[in-house]
Design an enzyme around this catalytic site. Structure first.
Site, PDB file in Angstrom:
ATOM      1  CD  GLU A 153      -2.804  -1.209   2.412  1.00  0.00           C
ATOM      2  OE1 GLU A 153      -2.492  -0.527   3.400  1.00  0.00           O
ATOM      3  OE2 GLU A 153      -3.798  -1.941   2.381  1.00  0.00           O
ATOM      4  CD  GLU A 306      -3.819  -6.480   3.254  1.00  0.00           C
ATOM      5  OE1 GLU A 306      -4.552  -5.761   3.976  1.00  0.00           O
ATOM      6  OE2 GLU A 306      -2.613  -6.285   3.126  1.00  0.00           O
TER       7      GLU A 306
HETATM    8  C1  GLA Z   1      -3.927  -2.867   5.319  1.00  0.00           C
HETATM    9  C2  GLA Z   1      -2.571  -3.493   5.452  1.00  0.00           C
HETATM   10  C3  GLA Z   1      -2.504  -4.606   6.425  1.00  0.00           C
HETATM   11  C4  GLA Z   1      -3.332  -4.306   7.641  1.00  0.00           C
HETATM   12  C5  GLA Z   1      -4.727  -4.021   7.215  1.00  0.00           C
HETATM   13  C6  GLA Z   1      -5.646  -3.751   8.374  1.00  0.00           C
HETATM   14  O1  GLA Z   1      -4.660  -3.272   4.257  1.00  0.00           O
HETATM   15  O2  GLA Z   1      -2.034  -3.905   4.226  1.00  0.00           O
HETATM   16  O3  GLA Z   1      -1.159  -4.765   6.793  1.00  0.00           O
HETATM   17  O4  GLA Z   1      -2.817  -3.194   8.298  1.00  0.00           O
HETATM   18  O5  GLA Z   1      -4.754  -2.885   6.413  1.00  0.00           O
HETATM   19  O6  GLA Z   1      -6.964  -3.561   7.946  1.00  0.00           O
END
Ligand code: GLA
Length: 674
Positions: A153, A306
């Site tokens: 991210e 995710e």
């Molecule tokens: C992001 C990150 C993860 C975690 C999630 C929590 O997407 O990539 O490492 O912190 O958020 O929701």
């Protein structure tokens, strides 16, 4: 456009972030056994592992990672391998304090969390390349490697000296001369004229309003700068000879640091992280929104990297998601082109900052309803595995409606002192998408300038600033028979946030056949009724219909009797303009009616009204009708096909909350409540 389809023959990818370095070694054996029980086939490893992987500068310790990939491989579980560069270790920031980010108020951001890097700092970039190269050389040809997950991210914004230097270089490349920059930034106002590149700063805290062109250019710069950092790692990995596809997980819905179309061009496959932002029914709309956006960026199948298995964080607390919803959402992503159902994270952490985040194995362990639902999902994904192979040609989801998405549109609405600060770009885009989702129609998002000829209807929500090229592209779309729908606030300014004078919306005036004299915002508790019964809020406009016909007039308020919605024929198409922000119910009805008028049918007529989301995903051998029942009473679908979930053929019963994936032998379906 990315070309690689992440696809394990006959299976969707299932699993998630796996962080065994947080646990004693014994836990790994249990992890692998549980993964096998749940039919997990993919783990994402190494995401924040820099400090254990490189405990001191240049000294790598990968023995633990060798063991992890070995154990996964022995169990037949593939992996995405992350480069750990989102979280530089403490030794790095102590050795290179200049590589820490600086906030816009000048405060340095120190280590102790994650993402503490100044993206333009040479020491950071060199260290990131080095660790990526190390991993690529060591694991690049590992048979279990499904892909590279570069960084995590991208999105830390630095306002310090490195950013200033790189921003100036970027500006010089964009504008060529300081005079051109002064012109584009309208620096004649407030004595901001720059005599030399070195006088320019990133937007930092200042006395009053920032220069809007500077703000948007800084956004553009950051997207490009982070993309350059990604590209360096990507090239380092490719140079090692690794053939595995390379991605970097984008973040929805809150991240607006990246221009996703250009990012998608640079990746082998496009992946996102997606977290619901509401516990209400709009969560399902949100899944569809994130999925349609990502599929469109990718130009085809994509990876959900995710999601949260158990929780929905809203404000200051985490609400339960529930197993049925988790499964419906997982299929919702897949229906719209995801090749995966991956989660953050596999096992809930016992310590650290995110110890209360949801996981596939919760704190209470495997003897839980949560883990039972994970096993259920694994079985379900196995049953529908044949749908994972995308079609050899053509889109994975067919859509006849396009919505224009432009990250720069979001940035423009964040500049200060617009007629109202109550408009948000992503809210407007999402509202248009929601309206069409509620009507059961398939939608793509469209990049400005892309081939839009296949869309019967193209919606441009609130695109405040646009280039002349975008305006001409929209003109061509209409000329050649398209039906364009432009909503309020669009086309007012150019890409330097300069209003096109002579009447709003200057960029689109002749196409829309209107001339706006004045923007007339409404108070939060105010609304106007149009003479066709629709309701407008937030934004109204004193508008003249010139070559356009008036479809609806303001029926109340200061603009009563004036045109509110217009339509202008042009070439063989039409250009409709909605000069107010339609209230949610009104927008839903309006866009659904337009879709009907322009000949676009729902995927399954009547399904949406019964709470059933119907999405057709095309496969290599057949098409698959995905049905996610978000409503509360059982229904039956009659048509031609076999449900891979229940085994039912042609007459498919669906309980409230349930899912079906129907291998179609025909497309003619009817639905009724039982
Ligand atoms: C992001 C990150 C993860 C975690 C999630 C929590 O997407 O990539 O490492 O912190 O958020 O929701």
């Amino acid at each position: 456009m990315p070309s690689t389809t992440p696809y394990a023959p006959g299976r969707f990818l299932f699993g998630g972030d796996y962080n065994p370095e947080q646990w004693p070694r014994e836990t790994r054996a249990e992890d692998i056994a549980l993964m096998r029980r749940a039919k997990v086939n993919t783990a994402t490893i190494g995401v924040f592992s820099w400090a254990v992987l490189e405990p001191s500068e240049g000294r790598y310790d990968a023995a633990w990672l060798d063991e992890v990939v070995g154990e996964l491989a022995a169990a037949g579980i593939g992996f995405f391998l992350a480069t750990p560069t989102a979280s530089p270790p403490p030794w790095f920031t102590l050795a290179h304090p200049d590589a820490l980010p600086i906030r816009d108020d000048g405060t340095p951001v120190l280590h102790g969390s994650r993402d503490t890097y100044a993206i333009s700092a040479p020491a950071y970039r060199a260290a990131a390349r080095a660790v990526a190269g190390f991993l690529a050389r060591r694991y690049g040809d590992h048979p279990g490697l499904r892909g590279w997950h570069v960084h995590n991210e991208y999105g830390t914004i630095d306002h310090g000296p490195h950013a200033a230097r790189a921003f100036r270089v970027w500006l010089e490349a964009r504008y060529g001369s300081i005079a051109a920059l002064n012109e584009a930034w309208s620096t004649a106002f407030w004595s901001q004229r720059y005599g030399d590149w070195d006088e320019i700063l990133p937007p930092r805290q200042t006395q009053y309003l920032h220069n809007p062109a500077q703000l948007v250019d800084f956004k553009r710069f950051n997207s490009d700068e982070m993309l350059a950092a990604f590209t360096e790692q990507r090239d380092e990995i490719r140079a090692s000879g690794s053939a595995a596809p390379i991605t970097s997980n984008l973040m929805l819905p809150t991240w607006n640091h990246l221009e996703q179309w250009s990012w998608s061009d640079a990746q082998d496959l496009v992946s996102i992280d997606h977290y619901l932002d509401t516990t209400g029914p709009d969560g399902e709309t949100h899944v569809a929104y994130g999925s349609d956006l990502t599929r469109s960026w990718a130009g085809g199948p994509w990876v959900l990297m995710e999601q949260n298995a158990t929780g929905i964080r809203v404000g200051d607390r985490v609400f339960a998601k529930g197993p049925d919803r988790m499964i419906r959402n997982s299929l919702g992503y897949i229906a719209r082109g995801a090749q995966s159902s991956l989660f953050f994270q596999w096992r809930a952490s016992a310590g650290g900052a995110e110890l209360w985040h949801g996981a596939l194995v919760p704190h209470a362990g495997a003897d839980t309803e949560v883990f039972a639902s994970v096993v259920r999902l694994g079985e379900l994904l196995e049953r529908i595995g044949e749908a994972a192979q995308p079609p050899a040609t053509g889109p994975v989801v067919e859509a006849e409606i396009g919505i224009v998405w432009d990250a720069e549109g979001w940035w423009s609405w964040e500049t200060p002192h617009l007629p109202t600060d109550a408009v948000g770009y992503s809210e407007e885009v999402r509202a248009a998408h929601r309206a069409l989702w509620l009507s059961g129609r398939a939608v793509d998002f469209v990049r400005p300038g892309a081939d839009a000829t296949g869309y019967s209807m193209l919606v441009v929500p609130a695109l405040y600033a646009m280039t002349r090229a975008t305006a001409e592209w929209l003109e061509r779309y209409v000329q050649t028979g398209g039906n364009l729908v432009v909503t309020f606030g669009s086309g007012i300014a150019d890409e330097s946030q300069r209003v096109i004078v002579g009447g709003y919306p200057g960029m689109l005036r002749s196409l829309l056949g209107v001339r706006g004299e004045q923007i007339v915002p409404l108070a939060d508790d105010d609304a106007v009724t149009l003479d066709n019964g629709l309701e407008g809020v937030v934004w109204t406009e004193l508008l003249h219909a010139e070559s356009a016909e008036t479809l609806a007039r303001y029926g109340s308020g200061a603009l009563s009797g004036r045109p509110a919605i217009t339509r202008c024929p042009s070439g063989s198409g039409t250009a409709t303009y909605v000069s107010t922000k339609l209230a949610p119910g009104s927008l839903n009805a309006f866009l659904a009616d337009l879709a009907t008028e322009f000949g676009v049918a729902p995927v399954v007529d009547g399904a949406a009204a019964l709470g059933v989301e119907a999405v057709r995903r095309r496969g290599a051998e057949a098409d698959y009708l995905f049905l996610m029942h978000h409503g509360d009473s059982p229904v039956r679908l009659d048509g031609s096909g076999t449900d891979l979930v229940s085994g039912a053929s042609d007459s498919i019963p669906l309980e409230a909350g349930a899912v079906a994936v129907v291998r179609e032998t025909g497309r003619d379906w009817s639905i009724r409540r039982l």
